[in-house]
Design an enzyme around this catalytic site. Structure first.
Site, PDB file in Angstrom:
ATOM      1  N   LYS A 177      49.570  42.736  38.910  1.00 27.62           N
ATOM      2  CA  LYS A 177      50.482  41.923  39.714  1.00 27.62           C
ATOM      3  C   LYS A 177      50.082  40.466  39.532  1.00 27.62           C
ATOM      4  O   LYS A 177      49.067  40.026  40.082  1.00 27.62           O
ATOM      5  CB  LYS A 177      50.402  42.340  41.180  1.00 27.62           C
ATOM      6  CG  LYS A 177      51.520  41.720  42.048  1.00 27.62           C
ATOM      7  CD  LYS A 177      51.185  40.319  42.503  1.00 27.62           C
ATOM      8  CE  LYS A 177      52.341  39.681  43.267  1.00 27.62           C
ATOM      9  NZ  LYS A 177      52.134  38.232  43.475  1.00 27.62           N
ATOM     10  N   GLU A 218      37.082  38.324  43.891  1.00 28.09           N
ATOM     11  CA  GLU A 218      36.562  37.033  43.422  1.00 28.09           C
ATOM     12  C   GLU A 218      37.335  35.987  44.196  1.00 28.09           C
ATOM     13  O   GLU A 218      38.516  35.764  43.954  1.00 28.09           O
ATOM     14  CB  GLU A 218      36.743  36.895  41.914  1.00 28.09           C
ATOM     15  CG  GLU A 218      35.895  35.785  41.309  1.00 28.09           C
ATOM     16  CD  GLU A 218      36.589  34.436  41.365  1.00 28.09           C
ATOM     17  OE1 GLU A 218      36.252  33.645  42.283  1.00 28.09           O
ATOM     18  OE2 GLU A 218      37.445  34.170  40.523  1.00 28.09           O
TER      19      GLU A 218
END
Length: 497
Positions: free
Chosen positions: A190, A266
């Site tokens: 995505k 992250e």
């Protein structure tokens, strides 16, 4: 022969590209048939409308990936077979360098020189690295008693989803997709809605290279719909996200509310960069710090936005910063000589300018820059700004701006520098400049961050892990350590009688 600005302008006018998702190996519209407009931050030009997918499209992509995984068309191949395909993909990306780089620049607004020389090169190298590595990862035999053999083997998770940001849309996708594919997983990607085009092209090139249909799908759309759906999906085995810390928390909730899927995050940063008086070449440290802060328009999670400087060298450092900042005037991203391009969209541009105005109200001094410029182009440009008189309790020193904003914080000594560096909820990147080896070791050990640079900044290699401490995330991208996220360990105990 290197292209000129005119060449890139002509190529931008002539290029054709898809805004459709890729599911089951085919370019498709969303089930709703809806699309959303995509505009270039360079000048507002209209790019292809992008498929506005929803949870139903995610279901299709996950089911497609699951069928491929269970059939073994990729998961059941040998590491050597996957290596061949991934290295073929790397070479395809290199041969299509100009096209892919142009997509990235049109979509994201970054300088074409950076897209060609940095982004595309790094993407190809990443697929090469994991392709070359995967047939050199050995399983284990545990040191058991002689009446048993215990095998410790790595197995792919299954179907994994990657949700990636807008700033390095192609590279951040690759940092997740490459190790996931190398390990034998099926992947649903995505991309950020602001920069979807290179993700679509990446899947197309993967199919051309020989990745079987259904193994690698891309679903475009908004975060609340297409980002949320794989997070909550009961048949997704892992979700891996790069983006803001608040959204990372939401993905952790999704995992808890669904199938406790494996998660990798992250997240944001507010990276401290310490220049000490014990570093002799103060000008070099200041120049490197400014270049690192303004690179990619400051849209980097590792941006060294908090420059912590000993008072005895504060004036000298600031003067050098101002010289560099004035050379970073935003220009046309399609001109190869441009060093600073556009921010990703008008909403983000306004957010950056608002941060600068808030800093000024809080007592910071704008020494240069900070204005929105090139407004007549219809694009999204902000001058790089250097702020002094910043204290670490100000909003500008606490929150991630994601723009070309450099805040200078004065300290009295190295101990205060480390305290200020650690006074943040984040812990992604950091740096210290000193010629004293003992001080370098002391400071690098004292800073709570996943990355510490000594006498440099943003040095990079695929062989080292990338990730943060504290609220900067969970897990590591890059290096062989990244494979830990996309695999499970299985123990098989064999009794020998």
């Amino acid at each position: 022969m290197e292209r000129t600005s005119g060449d890139w302008q002509d190529a931008a006018t002539a290029i054709t590209f898809s805004g459709q998702s890729v599911i089951d190996g085919k370019s498709v519209d969303g089930l709703s048939g809806k699309t959303f407009a995509s505009k270039s931050p360079i000048d507002g030009r209209h790019l292809p409308d992008v498929a506005l997918c929803d949870a139903g499209d995610v279901d299709r992509a996950v089911a497609s990936g699951r069928r491929a995984f269970e059939a073994g068309v990729w998961s059941g191949t040998t590491p050597a077979d996957r290596k061949r395909v991934m290295r073929c993909l790397a070479n395809l990306i290199r041969t299509q360098r100009d096209e892919v780089a142009l997509l990235e620049t049109l979509d994201m607004g970054k300088p074409i020189g950076d897209s060609t020389s940095i982004d595309v090169r790094a993407v190809a190298n990443c697929f090469d690295y994991y392709g070359a590595a995967i047939d050199k990862i050995y399983d284990e035999i545990a040191p058991t008693a002689r009446n048993a053999i215990a095998l410790v083997t790595r197995e792919p998770l299954g179907v994994v989803a990657a949700v990636v940001p807008r700033n390095f849309s192609m590279l951040m996708a690759t940092w997740k997709v490459a190790p996931a594919l190398a390990a034998g997983n099926s992947v649903v990607l995505k991309p950020a809605e602001q920069s979807s085009l290179t993700a679509i092209r990446l899947v197309e090139l993967a199919l051309e290279a020989g990745v079987p249909p259904r193994v690698f799908n891309v679903v475009t759309g908004t975060g609340p719909d297409v980002g949320r759906a794989p997070g909550l999906h009961m048949d997704v085995n892992g979700i891996f996200f790069t983006g803001s810390t608040p959204v990372g928390r939401i993905f952790m909730e999704y995992s808890a509310r669904s199938n406790l899927k494996k998660i990798g995050l992250e997240l944001g940063g507010k990276s401290p960069n310490i220049i000490l008086s014990s570093y002799r070449d103060t000008a070099h440290a200041a120049r490197t710090s400014a270049h690192s802060a303004f690179f990619n328009q400051g849209e980097m999670c590792t941006c060294p936005s908090r420059l912590i400087v000993e008072r005895t060298i504060h004036h000298e450092v600031v003067e050098t910063l101002l010289e560099v900042a004035r050379d970073y005037a935003p220009g046309d991203p399609l001109d190869p000589s441009t060093s600073m391009g556009a921010l990703v969209d008008h909403r983000h541009t306004k957010r950056g300018v608002d941060f600068i105005r808030t800093a000024e109200r809080d007592g910071a001094t704008i020494r240069t820059g900070g204005r929105q410029v090139r407004e007549d182009t219809g694009g999204c440009y902000v001058e790089p700004v250097v702020l002094t008189d910043v204290t670490n309790d100000m909003t500008i020193a606490r929150e991630e701006v994601f723009g070309p904003v450099l805040s200078v914080i004065a300290v009295d000594d190295v101990d205060e520098a480390v305290r200020v560096a650690n006074d943040t909820p984040f812990g992604l990147a950091s740096a210290v400049w000193t010629d004293d080896l003992t001080t370098a070791h002391k400071v690098s050990a004292g800073i709570r961050a996943g990355l510490v640079y000594v006498n440099c900044y943003d040095c990079d290699d695929l062989t080292v892990p990338f990730g943060g401490f504290k609220q900067s995330g969970i897990g590591r991208d890059k290096s062989l350590h990244a494979l830990d996220k996309y695999t499970e360990l299985k123990t098989t105990w064999i009794a020998l009688g």
